[in-house]
Write a protein that holds these residues in place. Structure first.
Motif, PDB file in Angstrom:
ATOM      1  N   UNK A 231      -2.137   6.297 -38.587  1.00 48.10           N
ATOM      2  CA  UNK A 231      -1.516   5.220 -37.835  1.00 48.10           C
ATOM      3  C   UNK A 231      -2.467   4.080 -37.570  1.00 48.10           C
ATOM      4  N   UNK A 232      -2.211   3.374 -36.503  1.00 55.67           N
ATOM      5  CA  UNK A 232      -2.976   2.172 -36.171  1.00 55.67           C
ATOM      6  C   UNK A 232      -4.306   2.556 -35.509  1.00 55.67           C
ATOM      7  N   UNK A 233      -5.422   1.997 -35.991  1.00 57.89           N
ATOM      8  CA  UNK A 233      -6.720   2.369 -35.409  1.00 57.89           C
ATOM      9  C   UNK A 233      -6.833   2.068 -33.915  1.00 57.89           C
ATOM     10  N   UNK A 234      -5.998   1.171 -33.411  1.00 51.33           N
ATOM     11  CA  UNK A 234      -6.017   0.868 -31.977  1.00 51.33           C
ATOM     12  C   UNK A 234      -5.787   2.108 -31.127  1.00 51.33           C
ATOM     13  N   UNK A 235      -5.080   3.099 -31.704  1.00 51.73           N
ATOM     14  CA  UNK A 235      -4.830   4.340 -30.962  1.00 51.73           C
ATOM     15  C   UNK A 235      -6.141   4.977 -30.516  1.00 51.73           C
ATOM     16  N   UNK A 236      -7.125   5.061 -31.421  1.00 50.26           N
ATOM     17  CA  UNK A 236      -8.432   5.616 -31.072  1.00 50.26           C
ATOM     18  C   UNK A 236      -9.317   4.590 -30.378  1.00 50.26           C
ATOM     19  N   UNK A 237      -9.152   3.331 -30.740  1.00 51.10           N
ATOM     20  CA  UNK A 237     -10.002   2.276 -30.180  1.00 51.10           C
ATOM     21  C   UNK A 237      -9.689   2.011 -28.714  1.00 51.10           C
ATOM     22  N   UNK A 238      -8.690   2.686 -28.169  1.00 49.88           N
ATOM     23  CA  UNK A 238      -8.413   2.531 -26.744  1.00 49.88           C
ATOM     24  C   UNK A 238      -9.636   2.874 -25.902  1.00 49.88           C
ATOM     25  N   UNK A 239     -10.527   3.753 -26.414  1.00 49.79           N
ATOM     26  CA  UNK A 239     -11.696   4.154 -25.614  1.00 49.79           C
ATOM     27  C   UNK A 239     -12.655   2.990 -25.387  1.00 49.79           C
ATOM     28  N   UNK A 240     -12.576   1.952 -26.221  1.00 53.21           N
ATOM     29  CA  UNK A 240     -13.405   0.764 -26.004  1.00 53.21           C
ATOM     30  C   UNK A 240     -13.079   0.149 -24.644  1.00 53.21           C
ATOM     31  N   UNK A 241     -11.825   0.290 -24.215  1.00 53.81           N
ATOM     32  CA  UNK A 241     -11.385  -0.302 -22.957  1.00 53.81           C
ATOM     33  C   UNK A 241     -11.312   0.712 -21.814  1.00 53.81           C
ATOM     34  N   UNK A 242     -10.860   1.916 -22.098  1.00 54.36           N
ATOM     35  CA  UNK A 242     -10.721   2.910 -21.024  1.00 54.36           C
ATOM     36  C   UNK A 242     -12.046   3.568 -20.671  1.00 54.36           C
ATOM     37  N   UNK A 243     -12.929   3.744 -21.666  1.00 58.45           N
ATOM     38  CA  UNK A 243     -14.187   4.466 -21.431  1.00 58.45           C
ATOM     39  C   UNK A 243     -15.370   3.524 -21.252  1.00 58.45           C
ATOM     40  N   UNK A 244     -15.509   2.522 -22.107  1.00 59.95           N
ATOM     41  CA  UNK A 244     -16.681   1.642 -22.057  1.00 59.95           C
ATOM     42  C   UNK A 244     -16.491   0.521 -21.036  1.00 59.95           C
ATOM     43  N   UNK A 245     -17.552   0.158 -20.311  1.00 58.68           N
ATOM     44  CA  UNK A 245     -17.473  -1.001 -19.417  1.00 58.68           C
ATOM     45  C   UNK A 245     -17.421  -2.284 -20.238  1.00 58.68           C
ATOM     46  N   UNK A 246     -16.922  -3.372 -19.663  1.00 54.22           N
ATOM     47  CA  UNK A 246     -16.749  -4.618 -20.430  1.00 54.22           C
ATOM     48  C   UNK A 246     -18.000  -5.100 -21.154  1.00 54.22           C
ATOM     49  N   UNK A 247     -19.177  -4.969 -20.532  1.00 56.14           N
ATOM     50  CA  UNK A 247     -20.379  -5.520 -21.162  1.00 56.14           C
ATOM     51  C   UNK A 247     -20.907  -4.667 -22.306  1.00 56.14           C
ATOM     52  N   UNK A 248     -20.285  -3.511 -22.575  1.00 56.88           N
ATOM     53  CA  UNK A 248     -20.703  -2.663 -23.697  1.00 56.88           C
ATOM     54  C   UNK A 248     -19.777  -2.807 -24.898  1.00 56.88           C
ATOM     55  N   UNK A 249     -18.684  -3.517 -24.739  1.00 60.08           N
ATOM     56  CA  UNK A 249     -17.677  -3.582 -25.800  1.00 60.08           C
ATOM     57  C   UNK A 249     -18.149  -4.389 -27.003  1.00 60.08           C
ATOM     58  N   UNK A 250     -18.895  -5.465 -26.758  1.00 58.61           N
ATOM     59  CA  UNK A 250     -19.431  -6.265 -27.859  1.00 58.61           C
ATOM     60  C   UNK A 250     -20.348  -5.424 -28.736  1.00 58.61           C
ATOM     61  N   UNK A 251     -21.177  -4.590 -28.090  1.00 60.00           N
ATOM     62  CA  UNK A 251     -22.077  -3.710 -28.845  1.00 60.00           C
ATOM     63  C   UNK A 251     -21.295  -2.726 -29.708  1.00 60.00           C
ATOM     64  N   UNK A 252     -20.182  -2.240 -29.182  1.00 60.35           N
ATOM     65  CA  UNK A 252     -19.344  -1.329 -29.960  1.00 60.35           C
ATOM     66  C   UNK A 252     -18.861  -2.014 -31.237  1.00 60.35           C
ATOM     67  N   UNK A 253     -18.271  -3.192 -31.102  1.00 54.27           N
ATOM     68  CA  UNK A 253     -17.677  -3.857 -32.260  1.00 54.27           C
ATOM     69  C   UNK A 253     -18.720  -4.376 -33.251  1.00 54.27           C
ATOM     70  N   UNK A 254     -19.951  -4.593 -32.788  1.00 54.37           N
ATOM     71  CA  UNK A 254     -21.020  -4.971 -33.717  1.00 54.37           C
ATOM     72  C   UNK A 254     -21.275  -3.852 -34.721  1.00 54.37           C
ATOM     73  N   UNK A 255     -21.112  -2.614 -34.281  1.00 53.69           N
ATOM     74  CA  UNK A 255     -21.349  -1.459 -35.142  1.00 53.69           C
ATOM     75  C   UNK A 255     -20.079  -1.049 -35.880  1.00 53.69           C
TER      76      UNK A 255
END
Length: 304
Positions: A231-255
């Protein structure tokens, strides 16, 4: 909330029954202790000795999911950069219990409950590497093994939004006025109704009850793969918002790699939706610890 919830068990697996099923079918484990660890919506979980965990479906809908785990999880060895349990024991129903069950090596760790933002940020790169690799698992192999496509229709935001509005009355008392207003405003301002379908191999149910962390609070294990789907990768990528704090999200997407705006919109929605469901069950069970963690996940997901 009434006596008929979607997380209610259709059959219970007592410690005595679990012990009988395990010791009868796997005599090499007969001398080991059997201790209940807990249950989710679909499975009851027992610790056997100190080395193994057994999962027993508690609802009919979970049977095919468990069978799928048994087929697919061994194939993910080269695609999982975080520890996960590969099934070692394949049990069948007996003593009146109608479902198959699986036994796995025990993964040490704790659920990520009550972590600080600093602790959560430690996992940004770890989660990005994990999901980038997992999402590269060949869809063709998944399809050949019977993995289903987006069985929950998660790309339909309008439907999900409608459900969330209905759920709000069940959780309203557990939010401050400011928190509740933020959640209500988020739903009112959500204009996207549907996103384009995508076809990626997914864990399918990634949230704090299916993740383990080490003593530093860094993600160390991923469990409960019963909702594997394409399905849509957003299903798993929800942890970028529910688990990671806002200032860590850019680091996630860089990788992980950048994603389009639709994916971010859907990922944030699911990051709110899943904790709402967890929160409703926790309220039904009077589990204040889970209520607080689910609420914190929702508030984090709404933060920029």
């Amino acid at each position: 909330m009434g006596s008929s919830n979607q997380w209610d068990a259709e059959w219970e697996v007592s410690e005595e029954l679990a012990n009988k099923l395990i010791s009868n079918q796997f005599p090499q484990l007969a001398s080991k202790s059997v201790q209940k660890l807990g249950h989710g919506w679909d499975n009851t979980v027992y610790l056997v000795g100190t080395e193994y965990v057994f999962r027993f479906p508690r609802r009919k809908v979970a049977i095919n999911s468990l069978r799928m785990e048994g087929k697919i999880l061994p194939k993910l060895k080269d695609y999982c950069s975080i520890a996960y349990s590969i099934p070692l024991f394949f049990g069948v129903g007996d003593y009146g219990y109608p479902a198959p069950f699986l036994g796995y090596p025990y993964l040490s760790g704790e659920f990520p409950i009550g972590l600080t933002d600093k602790q959560r940020a430690l996992s940004a790169r770890t989660l990005a590497i994990f999901l980038k690799s997992l999402h590269a698992f060949p869809v063709q192999i998944a399809q050949k093994n019977g993995v289903q496509h987006d069985h929950r229709n998660l790309t339909d935001i309008a439907m999900r939004k409608e459900k969330m509005h209905k759920f709000l009355s069940d959780i309203a008392l557990h939010f401050s006025e400011e928190e509740y207003r933020a959640l209500s405003n988020y739903l009112e301002q959500l204009r996207t109704e549907k996103v384009k379908r995508k076809y990626t191999f997914l864990h399918g149910d990634l949230h704090f009850k299916n993740m383990l962390v080490d003593e530093k609070g860094k993600v160390s294990g991923i469990i409960d793969w019963g909702d594997i789907n394409i399905g849509h990768p957003a299903c798993d990528l929800n942890v970028v918002y529910s688990f990671l704090p806002p200032d860590a999200r850019t680091n996630f997407f860089k990788v992980y790699g950048e994603v389009d705006e639709e994916t971010k919109i859907l990922a944030r929605l699911i990051a709110v939706y899943i904790p709402i469901l967890i929160m409703m069950q926790a309220i039904d069970h009077n589990d204040e610890r889970l209520i607080d963690e689910a609420k914190a996940n929702i508030n984090r997901a709404l933060s920029d």
